[in-house]
Design a protein around this motif. Structure first.
Motif, mmCIF file in Angstrom:
data_model
loop_
_atom_site.group_PDB
_atom_site.id
_atom_site.type_symbol
_atom_site.label_atom_id
_atom_site.label_comp_id
_atom_site.label_asym_id
_atom_site.label_seq_id
_atom_site.Cartn_x
_atom_site.Cartn_y
_atom_site.Cartn_z
ATOM 1 N N ALA A 28 0.837 -1.194 0.000
ATOM 2 C CA ALA A 28 0.000 0.000 0.000
ATOM 3 C C ALA A 28 0.874 1.246 0.000
ATOM 4 O O ALA A 28 1.970 1.250 0.578
ATOM 5 C CB ALA A 28 -0.915 0.017 1.228
ATOM 6 N N ALA A 29 0.401 2.298 -0.667
ATOM 7 C CA ALA A 29 1.137 3.555 -0.699
ATOM 8 C C ALA A 29 0.161 4.717 -0.702
ATOM 9 O O ALA A 29 -0.960 4.610 -1.202
ATOM 10 C CB ALA A 29 2.043 3.626 -1.927
ATOM 11 N N ASP A 30 0.602 5.822 -0.124
ATOM 12 C CA ASP A 30 -0.208 7.043 -0.028
ATOM 13 C C ASP A 30 0.671 8.215 -0.440
ATOM 14 O O ASP A 30 1.696 8.480 0.193
ATOM 15 C CB ASP A 30 -0.696 7.208 1.418
ATOM 16 C CG ASP A 30 -1.629 8.396 1.584
ATOM 17 O OD1 ASP A 30 -2.049 8.983 0.572
ATOM 18 O OD2 ASP A 30 -1.937 8.736 2.745
ATOM 19 N N LEU A 31 0.287 8.902 -1.512
ATOM 20 C CA LEU A 31 1.066 10.022 -2.022
ATOM 21 C C LEU A 31 0.452 11.345 -1.609
ATOM 22 O O LEU A 31 -0.765 11.537 -1.718
ATOM 23 C CB LEU A 31 1.137 9.968 -3.552
ATOM 24 C CG LEU A 31 1.843 8.766 -4.182
ATOM 25 C CD1 LEU A 31 1.785 8.869 -5.701
ATOM 26 C CD2 LEU A 31 3.287 8.668 -3.700
ATOM 27 N N ASP A 32 1.298 12.260 -1.148
ATOM 28 C CA ASP A 32 0.893 13.641 -0.929
ATOM 29 C C ASP A 32 1.676 14.484 -1.927
ATOM 30 O O ASP A 32 2.374 13.962 -2.793
ATOM 31 C CB ASP A 32 1.165 14.056 0.517
ATOM 32 C CG ASP A 32 0.213 15.144 0.999
ATOM 33 O OD1 ASP A 32 -0.276 15.902 0.144
ATOM 34 O OD2 ASP A 32 -0.025 15.234 2.213
ATOM 35 N N THR A 33 1.587 15.777 -1.839
ATOM 36 C CA THR A 33 2.247 16.609 -2.842
ATOM 37 C C THR A 33 3.771 16.569 -2.734
ATOM 38 O O THR A 33 4.471 16.643 -3.747
ATOM 39 C CB THR A 33 1.783 18.065 -2.728
ATOM 40 O OG1 THR A 33 1.952 18.506 -1.372
ATOM 41 C CG2 THR A 33 0.320 18.186 -3.121
ATOM 42 N N ARG A 34 4.283 16.437 -1.513
ATOM 43 C CA ARG A 34 5.738 16.471 -1.335
ATOM 44 C C ARG A 34 6.299 15.256 -0.618
ATOM 45 O O ARG A 34 7.517 15.117 -0.501
ATOM 46 C CB ARG A 34 6.144 17.731 -0.554
ATOM 47 C CG ARG A 34 5.683 19.018 -1.211
ATOM 48 C CD ARG A 34 6.501 20.207 -0.757
ATOM 49 N NE ARG A 34 6.575 20.329 0.695
ATOM 50 C CZ ARG A 34 7.322 21.247 1.330
ATOM 51 N NH1 ARG A 34 8.038 22.083 0.642
ATOM 52 N NH2 ARG A 34 7.322 21.309 2.642
ATOM 53 N N HIS A 35 5.423 14.387 -0.136
ATOM 54 C CA HIS A 35 5.872 13.218 0.603
ATOM 55 C C HIS A 35 5.105 11.975 0.155
ATOM 56 O O HIS A 35 4.003 12.066 -0.384
ATOM 57 C CB HIS A 35 5.686 13.413 2.115
ATOM 58 C CG HIS A 35 6.457 14.556 2.671
ATOM 59 N ND1 HIS A 35 5.951 15.843 2.705
ATOM 60 C CD2 HIS A 35 7.707 14.632 3.215
ATOM 61 C CE1 HIS A 35 6.847 16.654 3.233
ATOM 62 N NE2 HIS A 35 7.912 15.949 3.558
ATOM 63 N N GLY A 36 5.713 10.836 0.419
ATOM 64 C CA GLY A 36 5.041 9.574 0.152
ATOM 65 C C GLY A 36 5.202 8.645 1.328
ATOM 66 O O GLY A 36 6.135 8.788 2.142
ATOM 67 N N ARG A 37 4.298 7.706 1.442
ATOM 68 C CA ARG A 37 4.334 6.716 2.512
ATOM 69 C C ARG A 37 3.963 5.377 1.904
ATOM 70 O O ARG A 37 3.018 5.292 1.108
ATOM 71 C CB ARG A 37 3.353 7.105 3.615
ATOM 72 C CG ARG A 37 3.421 6.269 4.876
ATOM 73 C CD ARG A 37 2.521 6.862 5.950
ATOM 74 N NE ARG A 37 3.006 8.147 6.412
ATOM 75 C CZ ARG A 37 3.817 8.314 7.461
ATOM 76 N NH1 ARG A 37 4.200 7.258 8.157
ATOM 77 N NH2 ARG A 37 4.204 9.510 7.830
ATOM 78 N N ALA A 38 4.704 4.335 2.246
ATOM 79 C CA ALA A 38 4.437 3.007 1.693
ATOM 80 C C ALA A 38 4.564 1.964 2.798
ATOM 81 O O ALA A 38 5.248 2.190 3.802
ATOM 82 C CB ALA A 38 5.399 2.687 0.547
ATOM 83 N N ALA A 39 3.905 0.831 2.603
ATOM 84 C CA ALA A 39 3.916 -0.199 3.651
ATOM 85 C C ALA A 39 3.605 -1.566 3.077
ATOM 86 O O ALA A 39 2.980 -1.697 2.015
ATOM 87 C CB ALA A 39 2.903 0.149 4.743
ATOM 88 N N VAL A 40 4.039 -2.564 3.810
ATOM 89 C CA VAL A 40 3.572 -3.939 3.622
ATOM 90 C C VAL A 40 2.488 -4.149 4.665
ATOM 91 O O VAL A 40 2.717 -3.928 5.862
ATOM 92 C CB VAL A 40 4.710 -4.965 3.824
ATOM 93 C CG1 VAL A 40 4.170 -6.387 3.699
ATOM 94 C CG2 VAL A 40 5.834 -4.720 2.827
ATOM 95 N N VAL A 41 1.299 -4.540 4.218
ATOM 96 C CA VAL A 41 0.139 -4.641 5.100
ATOM 97 C C VAL A 41 -0.391 -6.068 5.076
ATOM 98 O O VAL A 41 -0.526 -6.679 4.010
ATOM 99 C CB VAL A 41 -0.974 -3.666 4.653
ATOM 100 C CG1 VAL A 41 -2.135 -3.680 5.639
ATOM 101 C CG2 VAL A 41 -0.426 -2.251 4.515
ATOM 102 N N SER A 42 -0.699 -6.594 6.252
ATOM 103 C CA SER A 42 -1.269 -7.938 6.320
ATOM 104 C C SER A 42 -2.715 -7.910 5.839
ATOM 105 O O SER A 42 -3.330 -6.847 5.705
ATOM 106 C CB SER A 42 -1.220 -8.474 7.756
ATOM 107 O OG SER A 42 -2.224 -7.846 8.550
ATOM 108 N N LEU A 43 -3.277 -9.082 5.600
ATOM 109 C CA LEU A 43 -4.661 -9.163 5.137
ATOM 110 C C LEU A 43 -5.650 -8.736 6.215
ATOM 111 O O LEU A 43 -6.808 -8.447 5.916
ATOM 112 C CB LEU A 43 -4.977 -10.582 4.663
ATOM 113 C CG LEU A 43 -4.155 -11.088 3.478
ATOM 114 C CD1 LEU A 43 -4.615 -12.487 3.065
ATOM 115 C CD2 LEU A 43 -4.229 -10.136 2.298
ATOM 116 N N SER A 44 -5.193 -8.660 7.461
ATOM 117 C CA SER A 44 -6.050 -8.182 8.543
ATOM 118 C C SER A 44 -5.838 -6.705 8.832
ATOM 119 O O SER A 44 -6.441 -6.151 9.755
ATOM 120 C CB SER A 44 -5.819 -9.000 9.811
ATOM 121 O OG SER A 44 -4.462 -8.912 10.219
#
Length: 436
Positions: A96-112
């Motif tokens: 999963a990833a979440d983009l903002d205008t100047r930053h980004g955030r990414a992760a490995v997420v479990s099915l729960s």
């Protein structure tokens, strides 16, 4: 599990229509917690013991179900406890990833929904989709190693972007704060970037959207199936993540993100409400009568006067160094008096617009999130909201701030992938592709 309030209704409707419950229907009943034993599944679906056993056998062979501890004894005469059934949330992971205008955030997420590894850093949306998505692919590969997961454990990728998304194509459409992204094939590029950095074979072009248009091929084949990439607006996915984890019983939930821009996400009846082409919730471009020029090219938009970017411009004009919503957030955290005053004023302007939104939607929860979501802004929102909205519209309304914080978009993106992949109709398709 939250987000499945309609499970029993769908199964019952299928029964009334003369259709037998599928393996996907049984899995959804187990995941929702409404039927977690073989006997309970027989009761809920009307299927025979043998048929339930056959359906469950397919799910066990796919690795999607496991047996848990013994449940309570149903019969008053006693006997052996029933073996409970559980969704095996360890058989795969989501990126999963979440983009903002100047930053980004990414992760490995479990099915729960648990975050197993996470990274955030500078990622400028104005650098364009090719560079940004290529970097996300590298982040994903590194995060999998950090989480101790193999690339072939990935079952899907979810991405939140700060712009309107066409749900038929997964592409952003005329995004005011995403120059160069309009109509770009995000799904295909992100899938290829991940495949290249993770060393996954079978990278190729993206395929067409399926179902509700939320997904297409990431260009990666695993186990004979394509790994989907789902793209949605960041406010939508923040709302989805917050509603599922904190307010599962709220049938009308609204979230307003106030950062560099302003957007809203709505979850109605357990599902994200997107409108006919993904444009729902774009409240930042409601005209409020001001003469300020917005980044969309129009004058008088709410975002032009009340967003984090607008507050940053006003601070800069008075000599305070600020260029974005994140700069304003830092000033608010430090208790900067001018930033706090401007944030409260911005909250009043947003609250004036939200009075109409609340009257129209009648939500049970209105959540304020983003860079400005602190006490000054929230105070301003409440002042105008309760002053302008009808008392009946706010009688049962909770105005709150984010519980998940900066992780809300990640949690929502992960949940969207899981709900897509394990929807009953898609379960049947995937089981067939696996040959079980």
């Amino acid at each position: 599990m939250t987000g499945m309030a309609g499970t029993a209704g769908r199964v019952a409707k299928a029964m009334r229509a003369g259709h037998q419950a599928s393996a996907g229907d049984l899995l959804e009943l187990v995941r929702s917690g409404r039927a977690t034993t073989r006997g309970a599944l027989q009761q809920a679906t009307g299927l025979s013991r043998a048929t339930v056993g056959q359906r469950l056998d397919r799910l066990f062979r796919a690795g999607w179900l496991r047996e848990g501890a013994g449940g309570p004894v149903d019969s008053p005469q006693g006997g052996r406890p029933s073996i409970t059934l559980e969704f095996d949330d360890e058989h795969a992971v989501v990126l999963a990833a979440d983009l903002d205008t100047r930053h980004g955030r990414a992760a490995v997420v479990s099915l729960s929904g648990e975050i197993q590894a996470e990274h955030h850093g500078s990622l400028r949306i104005e650098d364009g989709p090719d560079a940004v998505l290529g970097e996300l692919g590298r982040w994903f590969a590194e995060l999998l190693e950090k989480a101790g997961q193999r690339a072939d454990a990935v079952c899907g990728i979810g991405l939140a972007v700060p712009g309107p998304v066409d749900t038929e194509t997964g592409k952003v459409v005329q995004p005011p704060i995403m120059p160069g992204w309009d109509g770009y094939d995000i799904r295909g590029r992100l899938g290829r970037a991940f495949a290249e950095h993770a060393g996954v074979e079978g990278a190729g072009g993206a395929e067409g959207a399926e179902g509700a248009g939320l997904t297409g091929s990431a260009g990666i084949t695993r186990g004979g199936t394509r790994i989907p990439v789902l793209v949605d607006n960041d406010a939508n996915l923040m709302a989805y993540g917050e509603q599922r984890t904190g307010y599962p019983d709220c049938s009308a939930f609204a979230l307003v993100k106030v950062s560099t821009g302003i957007g809203a996400g709505m979850v109605v009846g357990g599902s994200v409400y997107r409108g006919v082409d993904g444009g729902a919730g774009d409240i930042g471009h409601i005209r409020v009568g001001a003469d300020a020029l917005c980044r969309c090219g129009s004058y008088g938009c709410l975002a032009a006067v009340a967003s984090g970017g607008a507050v940053a411009r006003r601070l800069a004009e008075s000599g305070v160094p600020a260029t974005s919503g994140s700069d304003v957030r830092d000033l608010l955290t430090a208790g900067h008096p001018e930033a706090m005053a401007l944030a409260r004023e911005a909250g009043r302007q947003v609250g004036d617009v939200l009075a109409t939104v609340v009257t129209l939607l009648n939500p049970g929860v209105l959540m304020i999130a983003g860079d400005l979501a602190g006490t000054p802004f929230l105070t301003g929102v409440r002042e105008l909201l309760y002053q302008r909205a009808l008392p009946r519209s706010t009688a049962h309304l909770d105005v709150v701030t984010s519980r998940l914080g900066e992780r809300a978009g990640l949690v929502g993106a992960g949940a969207l992938v899981v709900e897509y992949l394990y929807a009953p109709e898609r379960v049947e398709e995937r089981l067939a592709a696996l040959g079980v």
